[in-house]
Design an enzyme around this catalytic site. Structure first.
Site, PDB file in Angstrom:
ATOM      1  CG  ASP A  92      -0.258  -0.084   2.514  1.00 44.38           C
ATOM      2  OD1 ASP A  92       0.986  -0.304   2.512  1.00 44.38           O
ATOM      3  OD2 ASP A  92      -0.916   0.074   3.550  1.00 44.38           O
TER       4      ASP A  92
ATOM      5  CG  HIS B 273      22.544   5.622 -18.798  1.00 40.00           C
ATOM      6  ND1 HIS B 273      21.724   5.188 -19.805  1.00 40.00           N
ATOM      7  CD2 HIS B 273      22.808   6.919 -19.079  1.00 40.00           C
ATOM      8  CE1 HIS B 273      21.512   6.170 -20.655  1.00 40.00           C
ATOM      9  NE2 HIS B 273      22.154   7.239 -20.242  1.00 40.00           N
TER      10      HIS B 273
ATOM     11  CG  ASP C 220      24.463  13.470 -15.587  1.00 34.71           C
ATOM     12  OD1 ASP C 220      23.656  14.352 -15.247  1.00 34.71           O
ATOM     13  OD2 ASP C 220      24.508  12.972 -16.734  1.00 34.71           O
TER      14      ASP C 220
ATOM     15  CG  ASP D 132      20.947  16.927 -17.477  1.00 32.93           C
ATOM     16  OD1 ASP D 132      21.728  16.326 -16.718  1.00 32.93           O
ATOM     17  OD2 ASP D 132      20.662  16.530 -18.623  1.00 32.93           O
TER      18      ASP D 132
ATOM     19  CG  HIS E 224      27.114  10.937 -24.841  1.00 34.03           C
ATOM     20  ND1 HIS E 224      27.110  12.320 -24.838  1.00 34.03           N
ATOM     21  CD2 HIS E 224      28.036  10.564 -23.920  1.00 34.03           C
ATOM     22  CE1 HIS E 224      27.987  12.747 -23.940  1.00 34.03           C
ATOM     23  NE2 HIS E 224      28.571  11.711 -23.384  1.00 34.03           N
TER      24      HIS E 224
ATOM     25  CG  HIS F 126      19.219  16.099 -23.551  1.00 36.24           C
ATOM     26  ND1 HIS F 126      18.497  16.685 -22.539  1.00 36.24           N
ATOM     27  CD2 HIS F 126      20.338  15.596 -22.943  1.00 36.24           C
ATOM     28  CE1 HIS F 126      19.121  16.511 -21.387  1.00 36.24           C
ATOM     29  NE2 HIS F 126      20.258  15.864 -21.603  1.00 36.24           N
TER      30      HIS F 126
ATOM     31  CG  HIS G 221      16.672  12.840 -22.032  1.00 31.80           C
ATOM     32  ND1 HIS G 221      17.025  11.517 -22.044  1.00 31.80           N
ATOM     33  CD2 HIS G 221      17.751  13.490 -21.532  1.00 31.80           C
ATOM     34  CE1 HIS G 221      18.255  11.365 -21.568  1.00 31.80           C
ATOM     35  NE2 HIS G 221      18.708  12.560 -21.241  1.00 31.80           N
TER      36      HIS G 221
ATOM     37  CD  GLU H  24      24.333  15.683 -21.829  1.00 32.16           C
ATOM     38  OE1 GLU H  24      24.780  14.772 -21.127  1.00 32.16           O
ATOM     39  OE2 GLU H  24      23.123  15.951 -21.909  1.00 32.16           O
TER      40      GLU H  24
ATOM     41  CE1 TYR I 181      31.712   9.860 -20.275  1.00 32.42           C
ATOM     42  CE2 TYR I 181      31.494  10.004 -22.673  1.00 32.42           C
ATOM     43  CZ  TYR I 181      31.122  10.419 -21.402  1.00 32.42           C
ATOM     44  OH  TYR I 181      30.186  11.410 -21.268  1.00 32.42           O
TER      45      TYR I 181
ATOM     46  NE  ARG J 129      27.499  13.180 -18.929  1.00 31.20           N
ATOM     47  CZ  ARG J 129      27.597  11.927 -18.518  1.00 31.20           C
ATOM     48  NH1 ARG J 129      28.410  11.074 -19.141  1.00 31.20           N
ATOM     49  NH2 ARG J 129      26.918  11.503 -17.460  1.00 31.20           N
TER      50      ARG J 129
ATOM     51  CD  GLU K 214      24.128  17.258 -18.720  1.00 39.28           C
ATOM     52  OE1 GLU K 214      24.414  16.413 -17.850  1.00 39.28           O
ATOM     53  OE2 GLU K 214      23.145  17.152 -19.475  1.00 39.28           O
TER      54      GLU K 214
HETATM   55  N1  GLY Z   1      21.259  13.065 -17.034  1.00 41.30           N
HETATM   56  C1  GLY Z   1      20.818  12.662 -18.289  1.00 41.30           C
HETATM   57  C2  GLY Z   1      21.563  13.336 -19.353  1.00 41.30           C
HETATM   58  O1  GLY Z   1      22.536  13.982 -19.084  1.00 41.30           O
HETATM   59  O2  GLY Z   1      21.168  13.308 -20.473  1.00 41.30           O
HETATM   60 MN    MN Z   2      23.032  14.876 -17.259  1.00 38.69          MN
HETATM   61 MN    MN Z   3      21.829  15.747 -20.151  1.00 41.38          MN
END
Ligand code: GLY
Ligand code: MN
Ligand code: MN
Length: 432
Positions: free
Chosen positions: A35, A238, A255, A266, A345, A349, A356, A379, A383, A400, A402
């Site tokens: 519940d 991820h 991140d 983000d 990547h 975005h 996203h 971003e 790597y 990274r 961002e």
């Molecule tokens: N945290 C998700 C991205 O950076 O796209």
């Molecule tokens: Mn991110």
């Molecule tokens: Mn992002």
């Protein structure tokens, strides 16, 4: 006044419906176990059009010559409110959120056929929620069952997301103000994690620093599952386990962004666990930072969405050549996609209610042209996985960086502000 941005958006949407009717339900509550429920999160489209926080609510927008906005929501209920908290009830909700009419949610099923009868188009997010697809079909069938009484079901079902996604792609001033605050809070969270960081701590302890700062400053929590990835974990895009210990001479990549008023920030920062970058770490870091600067310079009105990725890619490709991880020319590295083992990547975005965010990336064959108010992340990263066939001193370095930007009239505004240069990061982390 609560409703001006919302009533304005509803009016903008109604103007595009023709004589059609749009149905926008909010998200259902989800059971976590037995519940207990997951923390409630409204549907982003519903929120965009209402700012109404309760579950079990549906917006109906009626287009045509006499447009109207209707909210269906829970009735007041003293007993339930004693257990679960305040409910507006239809009348108070209508007034507070600027709807023309409101009804108890229990009346929706009965009213829906009447609302959609004799309209040419029914607008809905088809396929988004199987239960809603069934409700929509039931409403259509209920109208068809009355065909001998002269009722006609809409002949056209259209996906409402097309219209709403275009609207959401460009942020209004109300949204930008919230997003700036979300960015400030997230930036403070990252700075706090840098200051707290020390060898021997666990990744989750840094996550806790961010969570604390987010809630302390009034954000609703994380906008997405945070990544706190030390050492080679940073090469897992991820990685969310966040349970390893921070080793002295490694980097840690975080991140994480908060959600405030429904809007996401983000941010990614990568910094040395011990407070000082090694020469190899700095070399990689400076390349990613330069790639980000090139990408930011390419975010401007009229530029195709992909231009800033291409700008980042050129700098990263040159960097990979300089690091002797790849050979050849920048063009050949890009053409052959030899960079992909190190950068797999895209450079960003759309950002908004969803991390996203809604919005097309292509218009026909072409990438969408950037325009003022569009909001995106920048971003780039590199790597270098431990197993890679490259010099050992670079193994396990993942970086990274961002930030979040608004497209402006003549370029872009980077509105996230966590420490970013090598000097600023080392200064933030200095203990003396
Ligand atoms: N945290 C998700 C991205 O950076 O796209
Ligand atoms: Mn991110
Ligand atoms: Mn992002």
């Amino acid at each position: 006044m609560k409703h001006p941005p919302y009533s304005k958006r509803r009016a903008q949407l109604i103007a595009q419906l023709g004589d059609g009717v749009a149905i926008v339900p909010t998200a259902p509550e989800r059971v976590r176990n037995r519940d207990s429920h997951h923390p409630y999160r409204f549907d982003s489209y519903f929120w965009y059009l209402s700012g109404f926080p309760e579950p079990e609510a549906v917006i109906v927008l009626v287009g045509g010559k006499t447009p109207k906005t209707i909210l269906f929501c829970r009735e007041k209920n003293e007993e339930r409110e004693t257990w679960d908290g305040f409910r507006y009830g239809p009348e108070a909700a209508r007034d507070a959120y600027g709807f023309d009419e409101s009804y108890p949610i229990a009346e929706l099923e009965q009213q829906l056929p009447e609302l959609i009868a004799n309209r040419s188009t029914l607008w809905h997010s088809l396929g988004h929620d199987a239960e809603w697809d069934i409700k929509i079909a039931a409403a259509l069938n209920a109208v068809r069952a009355q065909s001998r009484a002269g009722k006609r079901a809409p002949g056209e079902l259209r996906d409402l997301r097309g219209l709403l996604d275009s609207m959401r792609l460009t942020k209004d001033t109300h949204e930008m103000a919230i997003m700036r605050r979300a960015a400030d809070i997230a930036s403070a969270g990252h700075a706090r994690a840098m200051r707290a960081c020390a060898p021997g701590m666990a990744e989750y302890e840094l996550e806790a620093e961010l969570s604390y700062e987010f809630r302390k400053r009034g954000a609703d929590g994380h906008a997405y599952t945070p990544i706190v990835a030390s050492g080679a974990n940073a090469c897992i895009l991820h990685y969310v386990e966040n349970n390893k210990l921070l080793a002295e001479h490694t980097l840690v990549l975080i991140d994480a962004g908060c959600e405030l008023g429904g809007y996401a920030s983000d941010i990614t920062r990568t910094f040395p666990v011990g407070g000082r970058f090694s020469a190899a770490q700095r070399d990689v870091y400076e390349i990613v930072l330069a790639a980000q600067a090139a990408a930011i310079a390419a975010v401007k009105p009229g530029a195709p969405f992909m231009a800033y990725h291409e700008a980042a890619l050129r700098v990263l490709a040159q960097g990979l050549i300089d690091l002797k991880l790849l050979s050849g020319s920048v063009d050949s590295v890009i053409e052959s996609e030899a960079y992909k083992p190190f950068y797999m990547h895209r450079t960003g975005h759309w950002l908004g209610l969803d991390v996203h965010d809604a919005g097309e990336y292509k218009a026909g064959e072409d990438w969408v042209a950037l325009a003022p108010g569009m909001t995106l992340t920048v971003e780039p990263g590199l790597y270098i996985r431990p197993g890679a066939d490259v010099p050992k001193h670079l193994h396990g370095i993942g970086v990274r960086i961002e930030d979040d930007v608004f497209v402006t009239a003549d370029g872009c505004d980077v509105y996230t502000s966590a420490p970013k240069t090598v000097a600023d990061i080392e200064e933030t982390m200095r203990r003396d």
